[in-house]
Each structure stands twice: as structure tokens, then as C-alpha cells.
Design an enzyme around this catalytic site. Structure first.
Site: not given
Ligand code: GRF
Length: 204
Positions: A6, A8, A59, A84, A87, A101, A103, A130, A135, A139, A168
Site C-alpha cells: 500500500g 502507492n 472469478r 493483484m 478482473l 492503474n 504499473h 505508467s 481496459t 496493462d 510511482e
Molecule cells: C507497485 O509497484 C505497483 O506499480 C504495482 O504493484 C506495486 C504495489 O506496491 N502495480 P504498493 O502496494 O503500492 O506499495
């Protein structure tokens, strides 16, 4: 929506606080009950919800439950931040244009997992992250902004990942802020930002 650490999510919440965004986080949802980001959400007064994919037979059933939970909060924007799970198409279609998202690569290079290892193997000199609209193809959605970092001679996957992660944390808040300010729209396979922006590409 998260599945783990978490960081981000933290970057978004901190940017919202520091820059007084005209928006609030209505919920943090994780498919993993032990995701660290849930603790951060609770500590910051954000409802922290678990929808555990293991509780569902398919799913489709998981995505339906997820959508129900999301819709109960009526969010304007759904930000995947290390979520992760792949979807299903109906889920993605339902939130088209309001689900984004982050990535850890300069898309369209290195979609999928292990991006830092693959960047090192490929010998690229530039790597990064990015933010894109989600969609149906993983990615692959329209790119909103990117952050570039150099690949240095002595990098391993960990040092490179750390440099990318810092980036990020710069670019995700930018994209979310544009959305909140009503400047960011998905138009089919394209992104519209109005008025135009000089920061589509952020350099280290
Ligand atoms: C990040 O590298 C993000 O780009 C990818 O998963 C990781 C998540 O990290 N999709 P965090 O949980 O935000 O620390």
C-alpha cells in the site's frame, strides 16, 4: 484497491492531505485480508474492507461481490494500487473511464509481472512507471502519464524497483489530481487532458 504493502495508497493519501484535494477516500478494498495497506487506511480513518477472493467459487462471483462493495460507496474514481487480481470483462466494462492503474514499467514495454528483472535482462537504459485507464487487456489501457528513471550499471532488481517506486509515488497522485479536477477523460483508446498538461512524462 490494494493487495499488499500500500505504498502507492499512502502516496495518494498524503498528496490529498498536503495539497488539500477536493475529494475524499471513501474506502480501501483489499482481496488479501493481511494487506499492510489496510492498517494504513484504518489509521487514517478510511473504511478498510476485505473482499477475499478465496471465499468465492469463480472469478465472476468474486468480481460481482467486489462490484457490489464498490458501488455501496458510489465512488467517482477507482484507483488500483497494487491490486493483484485479473478482473473479468463485465467488471472492467462497468467502470470504464473511471478505473485507473499504476504499473511499474514504461508501457507498452513489460506488461505483467517481474518488470524490473525483465528490464534488466533486456538491457534497457530507461525504465519507469505508467498510470493508465483500465481496459480489458491487462496493462494495456490508454496511458495517462509516465515517469522515467535511468537504469544504472550496478542495478539489481531491488535497487531498480526502489527507484521506480519513488517515481510511482510522484506520478500516481498527479493522475488522480487531474481526474479529481475534472481534467482527465478516457475517449476510447485515447486520453484527453484539458487544458493540456506539460507533465505527461516525469523525469527523475
Ligand atoms: C507497485 O509497484 C505497483 O506499480 C504495482 O504493484 C506495486 C504495489 O506496491 N502495480 P504498493 O502496494 O503500492 O506499495
Amino acid at each position: 484497491m490494494i493487495s499488499g504493502r500500500g505504498s502507492n495508497l499512502q502516496a495518494l493519501v498524503k498528496a490529498a492531505q498536503n495539497e488539500a484535494w477536493q475529494a475524499r477516500f471513501v474506502a480501501v478494498i483489499s482481496n488479501q485480508p493481511d494487506a499492510k495497506g489496510l492498517d494504513f487506511a484504518r489509521q487514517n480513518g478510511i473504511p478498510a474492507i476485505v473482499v477475499n477472493h478465496r471465499d468465492f467459487a469463480s472469478r465472476e462471483a468474486f468480481d460481482e461481490a467486489l462490484a457490489k462493495t464498490i458501488d455501496s460507496f458510489s465512488p467517482d474514481l477507482i484507483a488500483l494500487a497494487g491490486f493483484m487480481r485479473v478482473l473479468t470483462d463485465p467488471f472492467i466494462d462497468r467502470y470504464q473511464g473511471r478505473m485507473i492503474n499504476i504499473h511499474p514499467s514504461l508501457l507498452p514495454h513489460f506488461p505483467g509481472l517481474h518488470t524490473h528483472e525483465r528490464a534488466l535482462e533486456a538491457g534497457v537504459k530507461k525504465h519507469g512507471a505508467s498510470v493508465h485507464f483500465v481496459t480489458r487487456v491487462v496493462d494495456e489501457g490508454p496511458i495517462i502519464c509516465q515517469g522515467e528513471v535511468p537504469v544504472l550499471p550496478n542495478d539489481d532488481a531491488d535497487t531498480l524497483a526502489a527507484r521506480v517506486l519513488k517515481m510511482e509515488h510522484r506520478i500516481y497522485p498527479l493522475a488522480v489530481k487531474w481526474f479529481i479536477n475534472g481534467r482527465l477523460h478516457q475517449e476510447g483508446s485515447q486520453v484527453q487532458i484539458s487544458p493540456p498538461e506539460s507533465q505527461y512524462i516525469v523525469q527523475a
